[in-house]
Design a protein around this motif. Structure first.
Motif, short mmCIF file in Angstrom:
data_model
loop_
_atom_site.label_atom_id
_atom_site.label_comp_id
_atom_site.label_asym_id
_atom_site.label_seq_id
_atom_site.Cartn_x
_atom_site.Cartn_y
_atom_site.Cartn_z
N ALA A 1 54.58 -47.21 23.15
CA ALA A 1 53.86 -48.01 22.15
C ALA A 1 52.37 -47.97 22.48
N ASP A 2 51.53 -47.77 21.45
CA ASP A 2 50.08 -47.69 21.62
C ASP A 2 49.40 -48.67 20.67
N LEU A 3 48.27 -49.17 21.13
CA LEU A 3 47.47 -50.06 20.29
C LEU A 3 46.00 -49.88 20.66
N GLN A 4 45.16 -49.70 19.65
CA GLN A 4 43.72 -49.58 19.85
C GLN A 4 43.02 -50.77 19.22
N GLN A 5 42.09 -51.38 19.98
CA GLN A 5 41.36 -52.55 19.51
C GLN A 5 39.86 -52.30 19.61
N SER A 6 39.15 -52.61 18.54
CA SER A 6 37.70 -52.55 18.56
C SER A 6 37.17 -53.93 18.90
N VAL A 7 36.55 -54.07 20.08
CA VAL A 7 36.10 -55.38 20.54
C VAL A 7 34.59 -55.54 20.42
N ALA A 8 33.87 -54.46 20.21
CA ALA A 8 32.41 -54.51 20.04
C ALA A 8 31.99 -53.23 19.34
N SER A 9 30.72 -53.19 18.94
CA SER A 9 30.24 -52.01 18.20
C SER A 9 30.32 -50.74 19.05
N ARG A 10 30.26 -50.89 20.36
CA ARG A 10 30.29 -49.72 21.25
C ARG A 10 31.38 -49.83 22.32
N LEU A 11 32.44 -50.54 22.01
CA LEU A 11 33.54 -50.64 22.97
C LEU A 11 34.85 -50.81 22.23
N SER A 12 35.80 -49.95 22.55
CA SER A 12 37.16 -50.11 22.05
C SER A 12 38.12 -50.08 23.22
N LEU A 13 39.18 -50.88 23.12
CA LEU A 13 40.21 -50.95 24.15
C LEU A 13 41.46 -50.23 23.68
N ASN A 14 42.10 -49.53 24.59
CA ASN A 14 43.30 -48.77 24.27
C ASN A 14 44.43 -49.22 25.20
N HIS A 15 45.54 -49.64 24.60
CA HIS A 15 46.70 -50.07 25.36
C HIS A 15 47.81 -49.03 25.18
N ARG A 16 48.47 -48.67 26.27
CA ARG A 16 49.63 -47.80 26.18
C ARG A 16 50.72 -48.31 27.11
N ALA A 17 51.91 -48.56 26.55
CA ALA A 17 53.08 -48.94 27.34
C ALA A 17 54.14 -47.86 27.16
N ARG A 18 54.62 -47.34 28.27
CA ARG A 18 55.62 -46.27 28.21
C ARG A 18 56.81 -46.63 29.10
N LEU A 19 58.00 -46.55 28.53
CA LEU A 19 59.24 -46.78 29.26
C LEU A 19 59.94 -45.44 29.38
#
Length: 245
Positions: free
Chosen positions: A115-133
């Protein structure tokens, strides 16, 4: 100064090389490796994309194969941003000591869910989450040679990454930092497996091809209580095939 020490001292990012040890065990000498990767991504339509990866990991001294990885996966985008995927990995493991005599690579089979999720938290910063089973089917070995049968174990991997673009426009460099934790379960009590901390810069070469150069610190706890610390110089090529317009 040895070749291994000279190679390690040339790594660009040094602030991340010090990490905790597990259980008070003394740390063995650090090991230096080169990690070369190719990522291929094909956009099938608005909801689906397929991806494939090839990884070659080599000891710096002596310069020989440590691990080889082939991975393929299929992903579906969901409403709201998350992506779910399923994949399979064919993994080849070499000896753990670079000075040990060479033995045939041992194959490991790894199906996984992701499962992946990308979040834009600021104009020049995005967070990327990845969970792998993933499930790891490993051949039984004796003296480094494969015998009959397999052993199985589960592993949960979670990676948090941050992307910081430099400059303006689509073809701009991106600073990329990530931290990934691995936890084993199934054939043993729930336990820490490894931590991978990486920092680098992705450079666009063309509209569909980019190259990322990074330093990766690998901290791994073995079942026998030993702790492994590795310094990787990683070079990754990313190629993307867009869906027809």
């Amino acid at each position: 100064m040895s070749a291994r020490r000279r190679w390690r001292s040339g790594l660009a990012i040094l602030l991340l090389t010090s990490g905790p040890s597990l259980g008070g065990q003394p740390s063995p000498p650090r090991e230096s490796l080169l990690w070369l990767s190719w990522f291929e991504r094909v956009e099938l339509n608005r909801q689906w994309y397929a991806a494939a990866e090839i990884h070659e990991r080599r000891w710096a001294d002596p310069f020989r194969v440590h691990q080889r990885v082939w991975r393929a996966h299929l992903h579906r985008r969901l409403a709201g941003g998350p992506t779910l995927g399923v994949g399979f990995t064919y993994f080849q493991q070499g000896v753990q000591d670079p000075e040990a005599p060479a033995l045939p690579l041992v194959a490991e089979l790894r199906p996984h869910l992701q499962a992946d999720l990308q979040q834009s938290v600021a104009s020049r910063l995005s967070l990327n989450h990845r969970a792998r089973l993933e499930y790891r089917a490993t051949p039984r070995t004796s003296g480094g040679l494969v015998t009959e049968g397999y052993t199985g174990a589960g592993r949960l991997r979670y990676r948090l990454g941050g992307d910081i673009p430099l400059g303006e426009g689509a073809r701009r460099p991106v600073v990329r930092i990530s931290d990934e934790w691995h936890v084993m379960f199934g054939d043993r009590p729930l336990s820490f497996d490894q931590n991978r901390l990486q920092a680098g810069v992705e450079w666009p070469l063309t509209r569909s091809l980019s190259v990322e150069t990074a330093y990766l610190w690998w901290h791994q706890g073995r079942r026998d209580g030993a702790i492994i610390n590795r310094d990787y110089l990683r070079v990754t090529f990313n190629h993307r095939i867009q869906r027809p317009s």
